[in-house]
Write a protein that holds these residues in place. Structure first.
Motif, PDB file in Angstrom:
ATOM      1  N   GLN A 120     -23.465  14.540  25.672  1.00 40.02           N
ATOM      2  CA  GLN A 120     -23.783  15.567  24.688  1.00 40.02           C
ATOM      3  C   GLN A 120     -24.701  15.022  23.610  1.00 40.02           C
ATOM      4  O   GLN A 120     -25.630  15.713  23.159  1.00 40.02           O
ATOM      5  CB  GLN A 120     -22.496  16.106  24.063  1.00 40.02           C
ATOM      6  N   ASP A 121     -24.491  13.782  23.205  1.00 36.14           N
ATOM      7  CA  ASP A 121     -25.350  13.181  22.180  1.00 36.14           C
ATOM      8  C   ASP A 121     -26.811  13.163  22.639  1.00 36.14           C
ATOM      9  O   ASP A 121     -27.724  13.453  21.853  1.00 36.14           O
ATOM     10  CB  ASP A 121     -24.893  11.753  21.868  1.00 36.14           C
ATOM     11  N   ALA A 122     -27.042  12.797  23.893  1.00 35.48           N
ATOM     12  CA  ALA A 122     -28.418  12.754  24.405  1.00 35.48           C
ATOM     13  C   ALA A 122     -29.027  14.144  24.449  1.00 35.48           C
ATOM     14  O   ALA A 122     -30.218  14.328  24.148  1.00 35.48           O
ATOM     15  CB  ALA A 122     -28.441  12.116  25.783  1.00 35.48           C
ATOM     16  N   GLN A 123     -28.247  15.148  24.795  1.00 29.98           N
ATOM     17  CA  GLN A 123     -28.756  16.518  24.821  1.00 29.98           C
ATOM     18  C   GLN A 123     -29.083  17.008  23.407  1.00 29.98           C
ATOM     19  O   GLN A 123     -30.109  17.663  23.193  1.00 29.98           O
ATOM     20  CB  GLN A 123     -27.743  17.436  25.512  1.00 29.98           C
ATOM     21  N   VAL A 124     -28.242  16.661  22.443  1.00 23.34           N
ATOM     22  CA  VAL A 124     -28.536  17.000  21.046  1.00 23.34           C
ATOM     23  C   VAL A 124     -29.819  16.302  20.604  1.00 23.34           C
ATOM     24  O   VAL A 124     -30.684  16.900  19.948  1.00 23.34           O
ATOM     25  CB  VAL A 124     -27.348  16.611  20.139  1.00 23.34           C
TER      26      VAL A 124
END
Length: 246
Positions: A120-124
């Motif tokens: 999720q961090d990478a997508q954010v």
């Protein structure tokens, strides 16, 4: 995972266009290019995960200046070998964080590429990176499937999507972490070969929150590039978020 090219190394790039031939059909490509060319208008476009140029090359032929970011040199080499391949600028790097000079009228991710970012961090970070590249009034476009969790009966984690005489393909879901993988079993000379590519599935509402964190607001959401309405039965969506003007 290939140390240089991520999950799309030479073994994938060598037959990527052939294995994804349906996605290269004119009736699939043209509507996407129409939407992106309209959003770009007289400005440049930035593709995250440009790959072999399925969308970038026809968009460039429409007169839109296109730049791409991709981790895989093997995929980009296929783009370069195609007619017009030298008209698309490419930066090698992780599109969640890699910056290129200038600002763009539209940035975009197609064909479930947002799911290649497995946290999720990478997508954010990807949304923030897209927003940082956009000029005021510019748009970020994502094409991605809606997770097929409705196809999972209790106690089952796998959903098959291809069954043939020499190949089986299925997705495996972890509903606790939103991790998934696409798995391919192919019979070659009587021996089974297995390949698995990890993804992170993501919901439309979750993407809207990522966009909001990046200073973007939802402008449109369709079932596909032909702009059919998105509804509860839609299996995928094309979403457009806009960066507010000055």
């Amino acid at each position: 995972m290939h140390s240089d090219d991520g999950f799309f190394g030479e073994n994938i790039a060598a037959d990527y266009d052939e294995s994804s031939a349906d996605m290269f059909a004119p009736e699939v490509v043209a509507p996407a290019v129409d939407v992106l060319a309209e959003l770009a208008a007289d400005g440049p476009a930035l593709e995250f995960g440009v790959g072999t140029g399925r969308i970038a090359l026809p968009l460039a032929r429409r007169g839109v200046p296109v730049h791409g970011i991709d981790l895989s040199r093997a995929m980009v080499a296929r783009l370069r070998a195609k007619p017009g391949g030298d008209t698309v600028g490419v930066t090698i790097g992780d599109f969640a964080t890699t910056r290129v000079p200038g600002t763009f009228a539209v940035s975009y991710l197609v064909f479930n590429t947002i799911n290649n970012l497995t946290t999720q961090d990478a997508q954010v970070d990807c949304f923030r990176n897209a927003s940082a590249h956009l000029r005021p009034g510019g748009c970020f476009v994502v094409e991605v499937g809606v997770p097929d969790l409705r196809l999972l009966p209790p106690g089952q984690t796998a959903v098959p999507f291809h069954i043939g005489p020499t190949q089986w393909a299925f997705d495996i879901y972890d509903t606790a972490s939103q991790a998934m993988s696409s798995n391919y079993v192919t019979i070659v000379d009587g021996r089974a070969e297995h390949r698995s590519i990890p993804f992170r599935y993501v919901w439309p509402a979750e993407l809207d929150l990522m966009a909001r964190l990046a200073g973007l607001r939802l402008r449109d959401r369709w079932e596909g590039w032909t702009r059919a309405p998105f509804n509860g039965e839609s299996r995928r969506h094309v979403s457009v978020w806009e960066k507010p003007g000055d």
